[in-house]
Design an enzyme around this catalytic site. Structure first.
Site, mmCIF file in Angstrom:
data_model
loop_
_atom_site.group_PDB
_atom_site.id
_atom_site.type_symbol
_atom_site.label_atom_id
_atom_site.label_comp_id
_atom_site.label_asym_id
_atom_site.label_seq_id
_atom_site.Cartn_x
_atom_site.Cartn_y
_atom_site.Cartn_z
ATOM 1 N N CYS A 47 0.572 -1.243 0.267
ATOM 2 C CA CYS A 47 0.132 -0.242 0.096
ATOM 3 C C CYS A 47 0.666 1.127 -0.150
ATOM 4 O O CYS A 47 0.257 2.209 -0.237
ATOM 5 C CB CYS A 47 -1.147 -0.099 1.271
ATOM 6 S SG CYS A 47 -2.264 -1.409 0.946
ATOM 7 N N ASP A 48 2.173 0.961 -0.184
ATOM 8 C CA ASP A 48 2.959 2.859 -0.411
ATOM 9 C C ASP A 48 4.317 2.517 -0.578
ATOM 10 O O ASP A 48 5.246 2.552 -0.402
ATOM 11 C CB ASP A 48 3.285 2.874 1.340
ATOM 12 C CG ASP A 48 3.366 4.677 1.534
ATOM 13 O OD1 ASP A 48 3.602 5.043 0.040
ATOM 14 O OD2 ASP A 48 3.933 5.014 2.213
ATOM 15 N N PHE A 49 4.172 0.729 -1.634
ATOM 16 C CA PHE A 49 5.678 0.350 -2.649
ATOM 17 C C PHE A 49 6.072 1.576 -3.695
ATOM 18 O O PHE A 49 5.097 1.409 -4.988
ATOM 19 C CB PHE A 49 4.144 -1.449 -2.975
ATOM 20 C CG PHE A 49 6.532 -1.888 -3.787
ATOM 21 C CD1 PHE A 49 6.904 -2.698 -2.555
ATOM 22 C CD2 PHE A 49 6.235 -2.154 -4.561
ATOM 23 C CE1 PHE A 49 8.204 -3.691 -3.001
ATOM 24 C CE2 PHE A 49 7.436 -2.731 -5.605
ATOM 25 C CZ PHE A 49 8.185 -3.425 -4.567
ATOM 26 N N ASN A 50 6.728 2.187 -2.744
ATOM 27 C CA ASN A 50 7.227 3.344 -3.639
ATOM 28 C C ASN A 50 8.650 4.163 -3.410
ATOM 29 O O ASN A 50 9.141 2.926 -3.129
ATOM 30 C CB ASN A 50 6.453 4.984 -3.920
ATOM 31 C CG ASN A 50 6.507 5.169 -2.277
ATOM 32 O OD1 ASN A 50 7.117 5.141 -1.685
ATOM 33 N ND2 ASN A 50 4.615 5.375 -1.679
ATOM 34 N N GLN B 298 1.524 0.124 6.785
ATOM 35 C CA GLN B 298 0.295 -0.018 5.924
ATOM 36 C C GLN B 298 -0.664 -1.005 5.116
ATOM 37 O O GLN B 298 -1.866 -0.894 4.761
ATOM 38 C CB GLN B 298 0.185 1.343 5.946
ATOM 39 C CG GLN B 298 1.495 1.820 4.173
ATOM 40 C CD GLN B 298 2.516 1.320 4.731
ATOM 41 O OE1 GLN B 298 2.661 1.710 5.989
ATOM 42 N NE2 GLN B 298 3.029 1.591 3.683
#
Length: 194
Positions: free
Chosen positions: A55-58, A77
């Protein structure tokens, strides 16, 4: 998974070991952006096969060292792949990295994974971690499967959802392994293993 080594936990804080690398968003040039992007997609598929969507794989939560080895950070998260919006979150994370690699490194992947087409569930880590989206109903279903198999009964859910099938197969495999170990020990004249 390539994550920093956990050192200690205190309430809501996890102290992690120091790891080599730089946040991906700080890297201006890369020798092999295609290989790194491919590794990131493989890592994300592997994570999802354990039942989790980051959900925040950036570029802010991925470290890359001088050898272009990737380390994943910042994962509180995460949600279960059973979460009602898991596919949306997975696709958003993949698109975010696709856009970043295109903008920063001029790399355009020909194919990107999707949750439905590319992920085969292997482990129920989402259940163990009680990730968002793993509901009390899922847990109750898992317990019914476990109880039925332990009692030697076949469990037939009202509908064969992926998590129920995987949980049933896992429990059945564990039960079969125990029976095989006991039979082997009995055949060798020894007591079954503890």
């Amino acid at each position: 998974f390539p994550i920093p080594e956990p050192v200690d936990v205190n309430r809501h804080t996890i102290v992690m070991g120091l790891c080599k690398g730089y946040p991906l968003n700080q890297i201006q040039k890369m020798a092999n952006p295609g290989k790194v992007f491919q590794r990131l997609m493989e890592l994300y598929i592997e994570l999802a096969s354990y039942g989790l969507v980051h959900c925040d794989f950036n570029e802010f939560n991925l470290l890359v060292d001088d050898d272009e080895t990737v380390t994943l950070i910042d994962f509180p998260q995460m949600v279960s792949t059973e979460h009602e919006r898991a596919e949306e979150f997975f696709d958003r994370d993949v698109q975010c990295l696709r856009d970043f690699f295109s903008r920063r490194f001029g790399f355009q992947p020909k194919y990107v994974p999707t949750l439905d087409a590319d992920v085969e569930r292997k482990v129920d880590l989402d259940a163990e971690l009680e990730a968002s989206g793993w509901s009390k109903e899922h847990e109750a279903e898992l317990q019914r499967v476990d109880s039925a198999v332990q009692a030697g009964h076949e469990y037939k859910p009202s509908k064969e959802e992926p998590f129920a099938r995987i949980a049933r197969e896992e429990v059945e495999a564990e039960a079969a392994a125990r029976v095989a170990e006991e039979a082997l020990a009995a055949g060798a004249g020894g007591a079954p293993p503890p």
